[in-house]
Design a protein around this motif. Structure first.
Motif, mmCIF file in Angstrom:
data_model
loop_
_atom_site.group_PDB
_atom_site.id
_atom_site.type_symbol
_atom_site.label_atom_id
_atom_site.label_comp_id
_atom_site.label_asym_id
_atom_site.label_seq_id
_atom_site.Cartn_x
_atom_site.Cartn_y
_atom_site.Cartn_z
ATOM 1 N N HIS A 10 0.817 -1.210 0.000
ATOM 2 C CA HIS A 10 0.000 0.000 0.000
ATOM 3 C C HIS A 10 0.857 1.268 0.000
ATOM 4 O O HIS A 10 0.399 2.313 -0.465
ATOM 5 C CB HIS A 10 -0.932 0.017 1.222
ATOM 6 N N TRP A 26 1.584 2.563 -3.501
ATOM 7 C CA TRP A 26 0.326 3.024 -4.087
ATOM 8 C C TRP A 26 -0.072 4.372 -3.491
ATOM 9 O O TRP A 26 -0.446 5.303 -4.205
ATOM 10 C CB TRP A 26 -0.764 1.982 -3.846
ATOM 11 N N CYS A 27 0.009 4.489 -2.165
ATOM 12 C CA CYS A 27 -0.339 5.746 -1.491
ATOM 13 C C CYS A 27 0.582 6.883 -1.924
ATOM 14 O O CYS A 27 0.129 8.012 -2.146
ATOM 15 C CB CYS A 27 -0.273 5.570 0.020
ATOM 16 N N LEU A 32 -4.188 5.851 2.467
ATOM 17 C CA LEU A 32 -4.039 4.688 3.343
ATOM 18 C C LEU A 32 -5.415 4.144 3.748
ATOM 19 O O LEU A 32 -5.662 2.930 3.691
ATOM 20 C CB LEU A 32 -3.242 5.073 4.590
ATOM 21 N N TRP A 75 -7.055 2.411 0.807
ATOM 22 C CA TRP A 75 -6.507 1.069 0.563
ATOM 23 C C TRP A 75 -7.190 0.056 1.473
ATOM 24 O O TRP A 75 -7.653 -1.006 1.025
ATOM 25 C CB TRP A 75 -4.994 1.071 0.798
ATOM 26 N N LEU A 105 -9.611 -0.830 -5.682
ATOM 27 C CA LEU A 105 -8.904 0.420 -5.395
ATOM 28 C C LEU A 105 -9.422 1.560 -6.285
ATOM 29 O O LEU A 105 -9.658 1.347 -7.473
ATOM 30 C CB LEU A 105 -7.399 0.240 -5.615
#
Length: 208
Positions: A80, A83-84, A153, A156, A206
């Motif tokens: 994550h 991605w964040c 966050l 996710w 997502l």
């Protein structure tokens, strides 16, 4: 049982985790060897950090085998983060895109997997800042960046909650309540710990 404690920097993860007993805690690990730099390809970053995260997952399994449960101060399967970071505009999605096929292979090989419980905390920025200022033991130089990561966050883990809703809570319950709940149940490994479909469904959910 493997329990993950999540939240941004200065949310109080380490303090909360230690309330379960330090012998059960899996802290963040120091990086090993040569950490990839800005000039390294996304694939190099993806492979390096996957191996780092596998070490933490194995540490959690070892504590779980010895004591019956382990408390992870941040998730070992930490995909994550990339991605964040990309969603918040601090990097591109390149590393995340390289990491997902590797992560899927590692889950299928039972090298890394999903926790039995996730306790996620949203913290108001002013509260987090006050806690940061009150903690003189850590500099938290990336604090403002972590504040920017918080909505992503949460997004996710909201996606993860859509896949395994019974395992994700957006609160930090009292440790005593968690321990009593565990004692009332027959210990067993989560059948979806190494289920690659959890990752597939998570990615589908997502935003963006």
């Amino acid at each position: 049982m493997i329990i993950v404690i999540e939240g941004i920097s200065a949310a109080g993860k380490t303090t909360y985790s230690r309330r379960f007993g330090e012998q059960y805690c899996v802290p963040e690990f120091e990086a090993e060897g040569q950490v990839p730099g800005a000039a390294d390809a996304p694939a190099v970053h993806a492979e390096y950090w996957l191996q780092h995260n596998i070490r933490r997952f194995r540490a959690a399994q070892a504590i779980e085998a010895k004591h019956g449960f382990a408390i992870c101060d941040t998730e070992p399967f930490k995909s994550h983060f990339d991605w964040c970071m990309a969603r918040a505009g601090f990097k591109t999605m390149d590393v995340f895109k390289e990491a997902m096929p590797l992560a899927r292979e590692a889950i299928a090989a039972c090298e890394i997997g999903f926790a039995d419980r996730y306790f996620i905390k949203h913290i108001e920025p002013d509260v987090a800042r006050a806690q940061k200022e009150g903690d003189k033991t850590r500099s938290r130089r990336g604090f403002d960046m972590h504040l920017a990561l918080q909505p992503h966050l949460i997004a996710w883990f909201e996606a993860l909650a859509g896949v395994i809703p019974e395992q994700v809570q957006f609160q930090w319950p009292e440790p005593g309540d968690v321990l009593r709940d565990m004692k009332s149940k027959t210990p067993e490994e989560d059948p979806r710990r190494f289920d690659v479909s959890v990752l597939d469904d998570l990615l589908d959910r997502l935003p963006g």
